[in-house]
Design a protein around this motif. Sequence first.
Motif, short mmCIF file in Angstrom:
data_model
loop_
_atom_site.label_atom_id
_atom_site.label_comp_id
_atom_site.label_asym_id
_atom_site.label_seq_id
_atom_site.Cartn_x
_atom_site.Cartn_y
_atom_site.Cartn_z
N UNK A 263 0.81 -1.23 0.00
CA UNK A 263 0.00 0.00 0.00
C UNK A 263 0.84 1.28 0.00
N UNK A 264 2.13 1.14 -0.16
CA UNK A 264 3.00 2.33 -0.24
C UNK A 264 3.38 2.57 -1.69
N UNK A 265 3.30 3.82 -2.11
CA UNK A 265 3.72 4.18 -3.46
C UNK A 265 5.24 4.11 -3.55
N UNK A 266 5.73 3.41 -4.56
CA UNK A 266 7.17 3.22 -4.74
C UNK A 266 7.54 3.54 -6.19
N UNK A 267 8.63 4.25 -6.34
CA UNK A 267 9.13 4.50 -7.70
C UNK A 267 10.56 3.99 -7.79
N UNK A 268 10.83 3.21 -8.82
CA UNK A 268 12.18 2.72 -9.08
C UNK A 268 12.77 3.50 -10.24
N UNK A 269 13.99 4.03 -10.02
CA UNK A 269 14.71 4.77 -11.07
C UNK A 269 15.99 4.03 -11.43
N UNK A 270 16.29 3.98 -12.72
CA UNK A 270 17.50 3.35 -13.20
C UNK A 270 18.19 4.31 -14.17
N UNK A 271 19.50 4.26 -14.19
CA UNK A 271 20.25 5.14 -15.10
C UNK A 271 21.42 4.39 -15.71
N UNK A 272 21.66 4.70 -16.99
CA UNK A 272 22.86 4.26 -17.70
C UNK A 272 23.39 5.48 -18.45
N UNK A 273 24.67 5.81 -18.27
CA UNK A 273 25.19 7.05 -18.85
C UNK A 273 26.67 6.93 -19.12
N UNK A 274 27.12 7.78 -20.03
CA UNK A 274 28.55 7.96 -20.30
C UNK A 274 28.91 9.40 -20.04
N UNK A 275 30.10 9.63 -19.48
CA UNK A 275 30.60 11.00 -19.29
C UNK A 275 32.07 11.04 -19.67
N UNK A 276 32.50 12.17 -20.21
CA UNK A 276 33.90 12.31 -20.61
C UNK A 276 34.26 13.73 -20.94
N UNK A 277 35.55 14.01 -20.91
CA UNK A 277 36.04 15.35 -21.21
C UNK A 277 35.81 15.68 -22.68
N UNK A 278 35.42 16.94 -22.93
CA UNK A 278 35.13 17.38 -24.29
C UNK A 278 36.36 17.87 -25.03
N UNK A 279 37.42 18.18 -24.29
CA UNK A 279 38.64 18.67 -24.94
C UNK A 279 39.85 18.14 -24.18
N UNK A 280 40.97 18.14 -24.84
CA UNK A 280 42.22 17.69 -24.24
C UNK A 280 43.08 18.90 -23.90
N UNK A 281 43.39 19.06 -22.63
CA UNK A 281 44.22 20.18 -22.20
C UNK A 281 45.09 19.74 -21.03
N UNK A 282 46.13 20.49 -20.78
CA UNK A 282 47.05 20.20 -19.69
C UNK A 282 46.93 21.24 -18.60
N UNK A 283 47.35 20.85 -17.42
CA UNK A 283 47.52 21.83 -16.34
C UNK A 283 48.92 21.65 -15.76
N UNK A 284 49.40 22.67 -15.10
CA UNK A 284 50.77 22.66 -14.60
C UNK A 284 50.78 22.79 -13.08
N UNK A 285 51.79 22.19 -12.47
CA UNK A 285 52.04 22.29 -11.04
C UNK A 285 53.49 22.75 -10.88
#
Length: 622
Positions: A534-556
């Motif tokens: 008698x309880x309302x339940x919602x199930x959520x699922x996700x499938x995704x890809x993420x990645x950098x849009x450009x190639x750059x360097x940083x310095x230390x």
Amino acid sequence: MHTHRKLSRVALCLFALLSVATAQNRTFTNQYSFGDSLSDSGNLFAATSALGAGTPGAPYFQGRFSNGRVFTELLGNNLALVATSPASVKSSLNFAFGGATAGGAGTLPPSMAVQIGLYQARAITPTRSDLFTLWFGANDLIPVLSAPTTALNPANLDVAGAAAAATVAGGVQSLVGLGAKNIVVAGLPNLGATARSVALGSTAQAFGLRVSSAFNAELRTRLGAIAASAPAADVNLVYIDVQSLLDRVILDFRALGFSNATSFAIAPASAGGGGDPNGYVFFDDIHPSTKTHAVLTGAVVEALNPEPVLGFAATQGSAALALQSISVAALDARIAQVAATNRAKGRTDLYAAFNYGDGNRSADGWRRKFNYTAQVVTAGGDVRLGDNFVAGAALNSGKLEAEVSGGGRYSIGDLTGRAYGIWRGGPVSLVLDVAYGGLDLKGIERTTGFAGYRTSGKAGGEHWGAGVKAIWALDPLQGLNVRPWIGLRTERVKLEGYTEKDVPVVMMDFGAQEAKSSAGSVGVDFAKDTKIAECAVRFDFRAAWHGEMSSSDRSITGRLAGNVTRPTTIRMEDGDGSGFEIGGAATVTLFKQWSGSLGYAGDIRSGDKLASRFSLSVQTGF
């Protein structure tokens, strides 16, 4: 407590003992060493053996003024002895002789000027990858300590110390003129802390400290002037603060595995000698044991190779980006909830969430591998302002703790304010969010090459970010809501520079750093509404890809703190990497206006272990 102390002592002992094995020179092609008995690997013994009886004989180790190899050998290059090598030998030579002075023109043992002349006589053409070491001064000043005039006028110690340092600096200048590009110059240890001075009493100890301090202060000043001069514009000049190093060894001698720091190994048993020579800081009354040489070598190698140390600092920018990704995930989960539900105009919802994440980032160039755990607490609210628009704001409080490969740790605290808006037009929703916050980098501890001692530090910082996402609501498929989406996000992290503390010789002064990510993502969300008990339940699922849009360097960038060395800069790939995310959540309506959610997501990255994120949230509306 006692167990912790024993473990700490064991760790320091291991670092001291393993310095010989790990101090392999990874940077330099040839090595040329100049100095006295602290650098001599057998020249005086070879020269005096040809005249009759070799000095030093037993129990000294094969002509060294110690019970084993000395620091010039432990640096990693196989040094040929100038005393026995034919004139045709031009690579990796030791010109140091026991008893040598910085001043004068003695030939056996040869003084500093004569040793440099022997180098010139071989017509050696130095390269940029050659290393030069120079350590003189003790034999110029030890006679001053016992001179009758010193007792009557101790100020003579200051004059003598400064004069000897000026002579040594002149030798450094000569090497610069001959084309040397990498020069290690060692200062004097506290001559008042040697076993000889300790045996002679407080006056000898005070005089030894005074003359050593005068020498080292003058040498530092003159080396700074040389480093700043035009002829040395491309010279890597490194000063080794042996006085501070040996003082620390004597202070912590038991933790480092020594048993005696006041007597010496070959002293009579009645005077505290005997037993394992490596249990002693000093082998004889003025010369260190080979174990002490190994401790010195570990510090010298790290000072000469700052890139791995900068790689430790580089992890901090990457860790700050990783923390932001968890904070964004907390907001993203809320946005997915809003996008999946229809709310009455004017309704306001409040919510709170806790997110826990762990994972790692693999080594990238000089940047070291590190593991992390993080927690982010989020509190916020949103309101439907019209038929098609929801506005909201949230506050994130996060903390990430990192363990760095090779030894080191730190934590990053984050307090961030976020604002977001969701516009819905038919099946399409557009989401925009912005964020700004402060960072607190603290508890920094880095394991050093100096016997495993750990430096400490702290720094502040700030960050900002923004993201945009487009979501499409497709027609339900057998009761399953499907929402493909695409997003863009940028994150910028700025960390202040800081100077390490607590460990002499190897402390670093790190410059400020900026890490940035400009990433794209694409995925699909699925939602299923049902009822359980008698309880309302919602199930959520996700499938995704993420990645950098450009190639750059940083310095230390960084340099040895309080030293004359030039800054060193490393570069590494910027951004937060790429990966595939798979996850899900279950939301249960607890009461009429209350619901709770429990979720999990896994981030799969090439070369990294699975990064897990757990979330728990509650929300209410009115």
